[in-house]
Design a protein around this motif. Structure first.
Motif, PDB file in Angstrom:
ATOM      1  N   VAL A  89       3.674  -9.322  84.074  1.00  0.00           N
ATOM      2  CA  VAL A  89       4.129  -8.891  82.748  1.00  0.00           C
ATOM      3  C   VAL A  89       5.475  -8.183  82.870  1.00  0.00           C
ATOM      4  O   VAL A  89       6.406  -8.429  82.101  1.00  0.00           O
ATOM      5  CB  VAL A  89       3.098  -7.964  82.078  1.00  0.00           C
ATOM      6  N   ALA A 105       8.283   1.176  78.207  1.00  0.00           N
ATOM      7  CA  ALA A 105       7.267   0.110  78.184  1.00  0.00           C
ATOM      8  C   ALA A 105       6.534   0.047  79.521  1.00  0.00           C
ATOM      9  O   ALA A 105       5.317  -0.070  79.562  1.00  0.00           O
ATOM     10  CB  ALA A 105       7.916  -1.224  77.863  1.00  0.00           C
TER      11      ALA A 105
ATOM     12  N   CYS B  38      -3.767  -1.853  68.494  1.00  0.00           N
ATOM     13  CA  CYS B  38      -3.100  -2.083  69.777  1.00  0.00           C
ATOM     14  C   CYS B  38      -3.255  -0.904  70.732  1.00  0.00           C
ATOM     15  O   CYS B  38      -3.212  -1.071  71.943  1.00  0.00           O
ATOM     16  CB  CYS B  38      -1.623  -2.367  69.565  1.00  0.00           C
ATOM     17  N   TYR B  39      -3.394   0.291  70.172  1.00  0.00           N
ATOM     18  CA  TYR B  39      -3.426   1.489  71.018  1.00  0.00           C
ATOM     19  C   TYR B  39      -4.790   2.176  71.011  1.00  0.00           C
ATOM     20  O   TYR B  39      -4.880   3.382  71.189  1.00  0.00           O
ATOM     21  CB  TYR B  39      -2.359   2.486  70.556  1.00  0.00           C
ATOM     22  N   MET B  53      -2.656  -6.803  75.877  1.00  0.00           N
ATOM     23  CA  MET B  53      -1.697  -6.163  74.977  1.00  0.00           C
ATOM     24  C   MET B  53      -0.389  -5.841  75.696  1.00  0.00           C
ATOM     25  O   MET B  53       0.598  -5.520  75.070  1.00  0.00           O
ATOM     26  CB  MET B  53      -2.265  -4.842  74.428  1.00  0.00           C
ATOM     27  N   LEU B  54      -0.414  -5.899  77.033  1.00  0.00           N
ATOM     28  CA  LEU B  54       0.741  -5.440  77.799  1.00  0.00           C
ATOM     29  C   LEU B  54       2.034  -6.128  77.371  1.00  0.00           C
ATOM     30  O   LEU B  54       3.074  -5.498  77.266  1.00  0.00           O
ATOM     31  CB  LEU B  54       0.525  -5.664  79.310  1.00  0.00           C
ATOM     32  N   ASP B  55       1.932  -7.428  77.098  1.00  0.00           N
ATOM     33  CA  ASP B  55       3.122  -8.191  76.738  1.00  0.00           C
ATOM     34  C   ASP B  55       3.779  -7.686  75.465  1.00  0.00           C
ATOM     35  O   ASP B  55       4.973  -7.839  75.283  1.00  0.00           O
ATOM     36  CB  ASP B  55       2.734  -9.656  76.497  1.00  0.00           C
ATOM     37  N   ILE B  56       2.984  -7.125  74.576  1.00  0.00           N
ATOM     38  CA  ILE B  56       3.562  -6.779  73.278  1.00  0.00           C
ATOM     39  C   ILE B  56       3.924  -5.304  73.160  1.00  0.00           C
ATOM     40  O   ILE B  56       4.535  -4.907  72.186  1.00  0.00           O
ATOM     41  CB  ILE B  56       2.638  -7.226  72.115  1.00  0.00           C
ATOM     42  N   TYR B  57       3.596  -4.504  74.186  1.00  0.00           N
ATOM     43  CA  TYR B  57       3.939  -3.082  74.098  1.00  0.00           C
ATOM     44  C   TYR B  57       5.428  -2.814  73.844  1.00  0.00           C
ATOM     45  O   TYR B  57       5.766  -1.989  73.004  1.00  0.00           O
ATOM     46  CB  TYR B  57       3.467  -2.323  75.346  1.00  0.00           C
ATOM     47  N   PRO B  58       6.322  -3.495  74.575  1.00  0.00           N
ATOM     48  CA  PRO B  58       7.743  -3.187  74.336  1.00  0.00           C
ATOM     49  C   PRO B  58       8.158  -3.397  72.878  1.00  0.00           C
ATOM     50  O   PRO B  58       9.003  -2.676  72.365  1.00  0.00           O
ATOM     51  CB  PRO B  58       8.488  -4.163  75.244  1.00  0.00           C
ATOM     52  N   TYR B  59       7.525  -4.388  72.228  1.00  0.00           N
ATOM     53  CA  TYR B  59       7.880  -4.655  70.835  1.00  0.00           C
ATOM     54  C   TYR B  59       7.356  -3.561  69.909  1.00  0.00           C
ATOM     55  O   TYR B  59       7.797  -3.423  68.781  1.00  0.00           O
ATOM     56  CB  TYR B  59       7.298  -5.996  70.376  1.00  0.00           C
ATOM     57  N   LEU B  60       6.362  -2.817  70.396  1.00  0.00           N
ATOM     58  CA  LEU B  60       5.708  -1.834  69.527  1.00  0.00           C
ATOM     59  C   LEU B  60       6.340  -0.447  69.613  1.00  0.00           C
ATOM     60  O   LEU B  60       6.045   0.416  68.799  1.00  0.00           O
ATOM     61  CB  LEU B  60       4.222  -1.723  69.889  1.00  0.00           C
ATOM     62  N   LEU B  61       7.203  -0.240  70.619  1.00  0.00           N
ATOM     63  CA  LEU B  61       7.760   1.101  70.824  1.00  0.00           C
ATOM     64  C   LEU B  61       8.450   1.624  69.566  1.00  0.00           C
ATOM     65  O   LEU B  61       8.232   2.761  69.146  1.00  0.00           O
ATOM     66  CB  LEU B  61       8.756   1.086  71.988  1.00  0.00           C
ATOM     67  N   GLN B  63       8.031   0.683  66.500  1.00  0.00           N
ATOM     68  CA  GLN B  63       7.067   0.901  65.428  1.00  0.00           C
ATOM     69  C   GLN B  63       6.293   2.208  65.638  1.00  0.00           C
ATOM     70  O   GLN B  63       6.019   2.938  64.692  1.00  0.00           O
ATOM     71  CB  GLN B  63       6.098  -0.276  65.397  1.00  0.00           C
ATOM     72  N   LEU B  81       0.708   8.976  75.571  1.00  0.00           N
ATOM     73  CA  LEU B  81       1.558   7.901  75.079  1.00  0.00           C
ATOM     74  C   LEU B  81       2.923   8.494  74.747  1.00  0.00           C
ATOM     75  O   LEU B  81       3.187   8.876  73.612  1.00  0.00           O
ATOM     76  CB  LEU B  81       0.941   7.258  73.840  1.00  0.00           C
ATOM     77  N   CYS B  83       6.755   9.130  73.820  1.00  0.00           N
ATOM     78  CA  CYS B  83       7.742   8.415  73.010  1.00  0.00           C
ATOM     79  C   CYS B  83       9.062   9.169  73.097  1.00  0.00           C
ATOM     80  O   CYS B  83       9.883   8.904  73.954  1.00  0.00           O
ATOM     81  CB  CYS B  83       7.277   8.273  71.572  1.00  0.00           C
TER      82      CYS B  83
END
Lengths: 308, 84
Positions: A89, A105, B38-39, B53-61, B63, B81, B83
């Motif tokens: 990933v 990430a 997701c979280y 879910m790992l693949d989509i975490y960067p897209y969620l930062l 949000q 988590l 931020c």
């Protein structure tokens, strides 16, 4: 074609049952038999307490190794699969994001990968890609699984995951609303890919042409009851059971009063197995005078199973 | 001409502002629901698909950042988590 020969015609065989009944022996003997008949076979142990090395009499590890020209073996290690998955990933997202996002990430990814469910899912994911045919070197996959409960969970997982990912997609689509394009949303695309792979996995798992489950038991009270429960749950999951293997049946040669008494009791249980599971093929394997260890003794078991 | 357009915009604004606020609120709620799904593990609910879910975490930062700001918190309220 005999019931046993029909088993060898599948693409995927699972061996399950109570702990200690002889799953590893049956799976290894089956893999050996299939490889001797010209099939290219991969024997996969998914039990965290691997025994494949012990029974084949040579080290097997988390990478696929050749045992005989047509027989390969693998002991899947959940911890390593999880680490490998996480690395993949990280490589994948590296090209897509800037440095600041990647740093955060990667922290989140490491955190998520340390959650208790991660290893189980990583193991499941590896099994999934094997069953979907990622490695085209093999005609038959023989899975030597962990004791029943653990394996039944694994079998139900594609269904559970599919429902979960579908719910997520629905939520994501609702969120994007009508004016944003959900075809080009990277999250939707990722979820969509995932769903597609899970569907394929499940389709192969419940296809009676592709997959058969073999339950191994002994002629004793507890294994019989556990087999009955496993049959119910496999039926619910839609997975076909190809045969029962009744392992370690005492040969009727003894005059020793102790063994005669044991055998009388075994007779009762064998009859019970024959009546309760009459709808399934039942293959009997005799108790051997010595431990099963190495290819030679496995050949004896294979002969008892498949050349009867 | 210009006056006519201004009047039209004014009436339009009165009529729609109420709905717009409501729609924005609903959109935010949908956003939050997705984020929660997701979280889940972070707030202590088991999530069967965490690894997926790992693949989509960067897209969620981004949000996630918008969420904690909208909730009136300058920094991430979840220690596990991070931020900002």
């Amino acid at each position: 074609m005999s019931d046993a020969a029909r088993l060898l015609d599948k693409k995927v065989l699972f061996f399950g049952g109570k702990g200690g009944v002889g799953k590893t022996t049956s799976a290894a003997a089956t893999a050996l038999q299939a490889s001797r008949s010209g099939k290219r076979v991969l024997l996969v142990s998914t039990d965290p307490a691997h025994n494949t090395s012990d029974i084949l009499g040579r080290p097997i590890g988390p990478e696929i190794v050749e045992v005989l020209p047509n027989l390969h073996a693998l002991e899947v290690d959940a911890t390593q699969e999880s680490a490998r998955y996480v690395e993949e990933v990280k490589v994948r997202i590296k090209a897509l994001f800037g440095h600041a996002i990647l740093k955060e990430a990667n922290r989140q990814i490491d955190l998520a990968a340390s959650m208790p469910a991660a290893e189980e899912v990583a193991l499941f994911d590896r099994i999934g890609s094997l069953i979907r045919g990622e490695d085209d070197r093999f005609d038959l996959l023989v899975f030597d699984t962990a004791p029943t409960g653990h394996t039944l969970r694994l079998i139900r997982m594609p269904e559970l995951m599919e429902a979960w990912i579908r719910a997520l997609s629905r939520s994501r689509r609702a969120m994007l609303g009508v004016d944003q394009d959900d075809k080009n949303d990277p999250i939707m695309m990722s979820l969509g890919d995932r769903l597609e792979r899970l569907r394929e996995f499940r389709a192969r798992l419940i296809s009676p042409r592709v997959t058969s489950f073999v339950l191994v038991l002994n002629a004793e009270r507890l294994p019989i009851e556990e087999t009955a429960r496993a049959l119910e749950q496999l039926d619910e999951a839609g997975v076909r059971v190809g045969a029962l293997i009744v392992n370690r049946v005492l040969p009727p040669t003894s005059i020793d009063p102790f063994l005669v008494a044991r055998q009388a009791q075994e007779r009762v249980y064998l009859d019970e197995i024959d009546t309760r599971f009459a709808h399934l093929p039942r293959l009997r394997v005799p108790q051997l005078p010595r431990d099963v260890h190495g290819l030679e003794t496995l050949q004896t078991i294979a002969a008892a199973l498949y050349q009867a | 001409m210009a006056l006519g357009k201004n009047i039209r915009d004014f009436v339009h604004g009165i009529a729609y502002s109420h709905y717009e606020r409501e729609l924005r609120k609903q959109a935010n709620e949908l956003n939050d629901l997705f984020l929660l799904l997701c979280y889940m593990e972070v707030v202590g609910l088991p999530n069967p698909a965490t690894l997926y879910m790992l693949d989509i975490y960067p897209y969620l930062l981004e949000q996630f950042h918008l969420w904690h700001r909208r909730m009136g918190m300058d920094r991430s309220p979840l220690g596990n988590l991070p931020c900002c």
